[in-house]
Scaffold this active site. Sequence first.
Site, PDB file in Angstrom:
ATOM      1  CB  SER A 286      29.225 -69.983   1.051  1.00 12.84           C
ATOM      2  OG  SER A 286      29.498 -71.052   1.931  1.00 12.84           O
ATOM      3  NE  ARG A 332      34.938 -76.251  -1.456  1.00 12.72           N
ATOM      4  CZ  ARG A 332      35.520 -75.321  -0.728  1.00 12.72           C
ATOM      5  NH1 ARG A 332      36.783 -75.024  -0.922  1.00 12.72           N
ATOM      6  NH2 ARG A 332      34.842 -74.681   0.197  1.00 12.72           N
TER       7      ARG A 332
END
Lengths: 639, 250
Positions: A286, A332
């Site tokens: 995660s 990201r």
Amino acid sequence: MSMILDPKIPSGPLEKKWSKHRGESKLVAPNNRPKFDLIVVGSGLAGASAAATLGELGYNVKCFCFQDSPRRAHSIAAQGGINAAKNYQNDGDSVFRLFYDTIKGGDFRSREANVYRLAEISLNIIDQCVAQGVPFAREYGGLLANRSFGGVQVSRTFYARGQTGQQLLLGAYQALQHEIAEGTVKMYPRTEMLDLVLVNGHAKGIVVRNLVTGEINTHAADAVILATGGYGNVFYLSTNAKGCNVTATWRAHKRGALFANPCFTQIHPTCIPVSGPYQAKLTLMSESLRNDGRVWVPKKKGDPRSPDQIPKEERDYYLERKYPAFGNLVPRDIASRNAKEVCDQGRGVGPSGLGVYLDFSDAIQRHGESTIRERYGNLFEMYQNITNENAYKTPMRIYPAVHYTMGGLWVDYNLMTNVPGLHVLGEANFSDHGANRLGASALMQGLSDGYFVIPSTIANYLATQMGKKASTEQPEFKAAENEARCRINRLLSIKGKKTVTTFHRELGLLVWDKCGMARDAQGLQEALQKIPAMRAEFWENVNVLGDGAEFNQALEHAGRVADFLEFAELMCLDALERNESCGGHFRLEFQTKEGEALRDDEHYCHVAAWEYAGPHTRPNLIKESLGFEYVKLSQRSYK
Amino acid sequence: MNFKLKVWRQKDGASPGSFKDYDAKDVPSEASFLEMLDIVNESLAASGEDPIAFDSDCREGICGTCSLVINGIPHGPGKGTTCQLYMRRFADSDTIWIEPFRAAAFPPIKDLVVDRSAFDRIIEAGGYIVVRTGSAPEANSLPVAKHDADLAMEAAACIGCGACVAACPNSAAMLFVSAKVSHLGLLPQGQAERESRVIHMVRKMDELGFGSCRNHYECEAICPAEVSATFMARLNQDYALASAKKVLAV
């Protein structure tokens, strides 16, 4: 002649658009709702929440999933959390800020109106889920806890340990099971959609295969809703579940639905590195780990020392160095690209050299091991189980992997495609994340679409369809069913020499290499040459054993890979046509001096929606230009 | 690494099944158990033999799809699901027995694949809190003590894989049912339906052919989500109270 795309964005100020739209939308009266049959394909967050809510409203719903139970859809694997602009932390959050962060995180390639609606609805989602009994993390006072995610400077992420997706999905699944018990929803598990059926240009049904018996049949409805997830498995190795596929959306595309921005794929920065060619999938760690983990590589190339032997001053905490404002919590796409860059420089770690450290030693020193264990215990365990390494003692090794796809079927503000009656929700549509999705936003979008948007917007279509029932006896249904059957028979009759997995792996390697974290025109052209050849070979030389009238996993996989082999070409073509870098789409030719994505707003501030034009014909590109009234287009900066 | 496999093969639910021998050759020790089966299946397919059917999906231990009994143990040695089992746990040239989850309520479909939809029927019977979408109050208007929320989360962690049933000598589904009854019953939101929920779920469980609990605790020992058997005590308590109230009509 090219079609004109109307996104049907309501007029008026941004913050009033959604309420205005609801006020002006058509309605279907409660006594008329049971007369409408709706098909929902997919039972993840978007599909389950939509099917449950539409059933609750009184519609007659059929829901289909390929898994053995709707509870197993891949939404279940989302770990980190779900965003909502509750501002419970009193740290300056607001609906506008969530909207702005999402638009900016998506590198200004999404629609303002859709994203604003998403941010507004985020508030209702948390209320809904808490009432259903989703056990979100709480503070000692009994109120809800939050944490931070990449690309933002507030704490707005709600979470249930490292299993937020599981708990949200179980909430939606339980609501769905309740509606099944009530008789408003009929569930078809282990059933795969093979095609979409159009009658007079409207989506009126689907062709499905019962995966247990192999039986193929059709279902008619007044509208079809696809919530079938993303296409990340085109890369073979991804963090997606093994069954995730593009078949439903690709079949719909071939029936006329436009496929938007297929080149926008998200490579997640924190995954366990690939260990060998036998590997069947990649495992995500995660993003929440970046709250406490520090990313680094040795300053020296090919440094053979173990991480504990490398002194601090010989380590390059490259995210903290390059992006001091956001540090390890950059979005990201940026985190992934930087990992690739340091590995390409020969500074990667681990046996393959394709890895960077995610180091918790400072956090453990500061908060103690027990706190870190409480926050991420299950993730550390999972890491140890897979790699045989203890991340409390030695840094994790991570590397980017395909995780999510922002592209998908084009939809308007009502979540309807250009094919009347065909609606698309969740990851399967293109609508809210632009060129890069922020962490903890996928769950938000899936539930927003399913619980709140579609139950309200679908009436705009249904109200025009009173008394226009389709029937599976119509020739369109028979023809589509027959086509699906022929295709299966053809797959089974090839009896070639190569397994389906071999083709899938070859395709995956090619698109990862040419259309992965970095792309250039030459590589994409090469891929566009190779994919048709690969596809031709597949249809001549694939070996699918067994027969169609039975439980046959190789046959299921073959049908999905056949579609990936077609879809991959569109993805590469889209990447080639978009002569700019934005978000997850990084074209080597277009970068700033500092190596950041260089957008070209003058020429590419649009949604690229592709229209299928036949098997050997180049698809038509239709552009929906993106207007920005409330945010100023700027070079994204996380420095 | 090399292994001798003894794999349960069964054409479909109507046909009898039996163990067949296979060789798993040149398997890397870093491979997962399911990747080992993928390798075997690739070689079976290449030689024209029907691959071994088995269920899996997320392959990261959360979806609950994978469901193998390995050397007599559901999900095999160690904690966690089948997909989280790695070949380094075995010794080179080990013989490994692979079977499906066996229970009357989980009828076989093919080889190692069984039908666990009975679990969905149990949830349908009452494993939810009814909330009309859009009618929920503001989330923070109802504080939940951290202890209760954490305990509810421990119960809610159940992945619905069915290993508890496969491990139980009586094929009881008590751990599964108790996990949902406890998850929802521990929260203030779940109180309104607490009594009807437990009665309906337990009745459905009995009706579907699951056995009764005899306190072997095999379920707790193999549960990949580490759901505690103490939730079964909570279930019994809730059930007794709800039944008594029903009988006394209070």
